[in-house]
Design a protein around this motif. Sequence first.
Motif, PDB file in Angstrom:
ATOM      1  N   ARG A  91       4.414   5.438   5.570  1.00 40.66           N
ATOM      2  CA  ARG A  91       3.977   6.477   4.718  1.00 40.66           C
ATOM      3  C   ARG A  91       2.823   7.403   5.640  1.00 40.66           C
ATOM      4  O   ARG A  91       1.877   6.951   6.121  1.00 40.66           O
ATOM      5  CB  ARG A  91       3.119   5.929   3.304  1.00 40.66           C
ATOM      6  CG  ARG A  91       2.520   7.055   2.520  1.00 40.66           C
ATOM      7  CD  ARG A  91       1.795   6.653   1.441  1.00 40.66           C
ATOM      8  NE  ARG A  91       2.815   5.869   0.822  1.00 40.66           N
ATOM      9  CZ  ARG A  91       2.603   4.871  -0.428  1.00 40.66           C
ATOM     10  NH1 ARG A  91       1.349   5.057  -0.867  1.00 40.66           N
ATOM     11  NH2 ARG A  91       3.577   4.566  -1.071  1.00 40.66           N
ATOM     12  N   ALA A  92       3.439   8.668   5.638  1.00 43.46           N
ATOM     13  CA  ALA A  92       2.282   9.717   6.362  1.00 43.46           C
ATOM     14  C   ALA A  92       1.741  10.546   5.106  1.00 43.46           C
ATOM     15  O   ALA A  92       2.854  11.151   4.321  1.00 43.46           O
ATOM     16  CB  ALA A  92       3.017  10.531   7.171  1.00 43.46           C
ATOM     17  N   ARG A  93       0.707  10.910   5.213  1.00 39.26           N
ATOM     18  CA  ARG A  93      -0.154  11.826   4.136  1.00 39.26           C
ATOM     19  C   ARG A  93      -0.906  12.933   4.667  1.00 39.26           C
ATOM     20  O   ARG A  93      -1.400  12.960   5.566  1.00 39.26           O
ATOM     21  CB  ARG A  93      -1.077  10.876   3.131  1.00 39.26           C
ATOM     22  CG  ARG A  93      -0.440   9.970   2.544  1.00 39.26           C
ATOM     23  CD  ARG A  93      -1.369   9.106   1.741  1.00 39.26           C
ATOM     24  NE  ARG A  93      -0.763   7.897   0.615  1.00 39.26           N
ATOM     25  CZ  ARG A  93      -1.342   7.039   0.054  1.00 39.26           C
ATOM     26  NH1 ARG A  93      -2.756   7.119   0.324  1.00 39.26           N
ATOM     27  NH2 ARG A  93      -0.859   6.309  -0.562  1.00 39.26           N
ATOM     28  N   GLU A  94      -0.561  14.244   4.233  1.00 44.10           N
ATOM     29  CA  GLU A  94      -1.138  15.463   4.675  1.00 44.10           C
ATOM     30  C   GLU A  94      -1.531  15.405   6.289  1.00 44.10           C
ATOM     31  O   GLU A  94      -2.602  15.894   6.489  1.00 44.10           O
ATOM     32  CB  GLU A  94      -2.496  15.566   3.948  1.00 44.10           C
ATOM     33  CG  GLU A  94      -2.273  15.817   2.289  1.00 44.10           C
ATOM     34  CD  GLU A  94      -1.644  16.990   2.119  1.00 44.10           C
ATOM     35  OE1 GLU A  94      -1.884  18.209   2.937  1.00 44.10           O
ATOM     36  OE2 GLU A  94      -0.919  17.386   1.172  1.00 44.10           O
TER      37      GLU A  94
ATOM     38  N   GLY B 290       0.010  19.623   7.216  1.00 44.57           N
ATOM     39  CA  GLY B 290       0.353  19.176   5.829  1.00 44.57           C
ATOM     40  C   GLY B 290       1.665  18.212   5.573  1.00 44.57           C
ATOM     41  O   GLY B 290       2.260  18.458   4.474  1.00 44.57           O
TER      42      GLY B 290
ATOM     43  N   GLU C 263       4.094  15.418   4.794  1.00 41.92           N
ATOM     44  CA  GLU C 263       4.129  14.114   4.117  1.00 41.92           C
ATOM     45  C   GLU C 263       5.628  13.517   4.259  1.00 41.92           C
ATOM     46  O   GLU C 263       6.690  14.047   4.346  1.00 41.92           O
ATOM     47  CB  GLU C 263       4.108  14.603   2.410  1.00 41.92           C
ATOM     48  CG  GLU C 263       2.923  15.298   2.172  1.00 41.92           C
ATOM     49  CD  GLU C 263       1.811  14.346   1.471  1.00 41.92           C
ATOM     50  OE1 GLU C 263       2.069  13.184   1.312  1.00 41.92           O
ATOM     51  OE2 GLU C 263       0.851  14.741   1.455  1.00 41.92           O
TER      52      GLU C 263
ATOM     53  N   GLU D 277       7.544   9.508   3.393  1.00 48.47           N
ATOM     54  CA  GLU D 277       7.575   7.984   3.108  1.00 48.47           C
ATOM     55  C   GLU D 277       9.068   7.448   3.428  1.00 48.47           C
ATOM     56  O   GLU D 277       9.958   8.122   3.524  1.00 48.47           O
ATOM     57  CB  GLU D 277       7.545   7.901   1.716  1.00 48.47           C
ATOM     58  CG  GLU D 277       6.096   8.085   1.232  1.00 48.47           C
ATOM     59  CD  GLU D 277       5.765   7.767  -0.343  1.00 48.47           C
ATOM     60  OE1 GLU D 277       7.001   7.380  -0.820  1.00 48.47           O
ATOM     61  OE2 GLU D 277       4.881   8.060  -0.743  1.00 48.47           O
TER      62      GLU D 277
ATOM     63  N   CYS E 194       3.797   8.960  14.164  1.00 44.99           N
ATOM     64  CA  CYS E 194       4.088   7.697  13.467  1.00 44.99           C
ATOM     65  C   CYS E 194       4.257   6.453  14.267  1.00 44.99           C
ATOM     66  O   CYS E 194       4.366   5.296  13.508  1.00 44.99           O
ATOM     67  CB  CYS E 194       5.584   8.068  12.799  1.00 44.99           C
ATOM     68  SG  CYS E 194       5.639   9.391  11.314  1.00 44.99           S
TER      69      CYS E 194
ATOM     70  N   GLY F  43      -5.252  13.703   8.109  1.00 47.07           N
ATOM     71  CA  GLY F  43      -4.478  12.838   7.259  1.00 47.07           C
ATOM     72  C   GLY F  43      -4.381  11.694   7.846  1.00 47.07           C
ATOM     73  O   GLY F  43      -5.079  11.109   8.810  1.00 47.07           O
TER      74      GLY F  43
END
Length: 275
Positions: A3-6, A20, A22, A24, A48, A57
């Motif tokens: 999961r990568a966020r912002e 930014g 996002e 999953e 990642c 992030g």
Amino acid sequence: MLRARELVFDYPGGRRALSGVELELAPGELLALIGPNGSGKSTLLRLCSGFLAPTRGSVELDGAPLHRMEPRERARRIAVVPQGLRALPDARVRDFVLGGRYPHLGRLAGFLARATSADHAAVERALSESDAADLVDRRLDEISAGQLQRVLLARALSQEATLFLCDEPTAALDPEHQVRVFQLLEGLVRSGRAALVATHELNLASRFAQRCLLLEAGRVVASGSPEDVFRPDVLAPVFGRHLHFSRSSSAPHRPLVVPWPAEERSGGSPSSSLS
């Protein structure tokens, strides 16, 4: 699983590569990263994998922050297939692929002597699965770019990780091996692993990916199934007008996208509809 966020990433000098983003990725899923050159695909893969740290992030693997994991722990769980090598090690194919076992063997120094029969068996399986077994005794500087790409895949397979991050794994491969690579990745995700694959092979992404993420200038502009993303109104604004869209009779839900001069389609029309 991933999961990568912002996600925001700036290279030295202030050039922003991602803004930014996002993402999953679940076990049993192949997610294709598509987009023009310079859109941020390779940078996203490096974030990642833990090779880069985000400017802002976060990236989590199984709920744990990736940057807090020890390198060997990351290597047990994440295997990376790079887009070639900047410099070739002075090594034979067998030893280079065996180097992929380092998260299980400890430090790289002296790993050849510490390798067990299980390590050698993992190497043999990886070479066979990547169709590189015939290269086992060749030196890396003696093989072609396409053969090297298969060896890089074998090294990643030898890690026996649960997450595969692939940066254009079919680069320099002939059509037969392009298909084989995606079939191999398909088999991995069917076994419960996951794969994040940056690729310019749009038709193979359409055929084998469950979802696609379209990047442009470091931003996500579309995400969804191949049928949702591989549409003229979605791809043409990003890739340009030289695309022809069609469908295969054997898999009508998987769009086909072919580079073709726009002036030679539909009486010169710059766009084409799915047929």
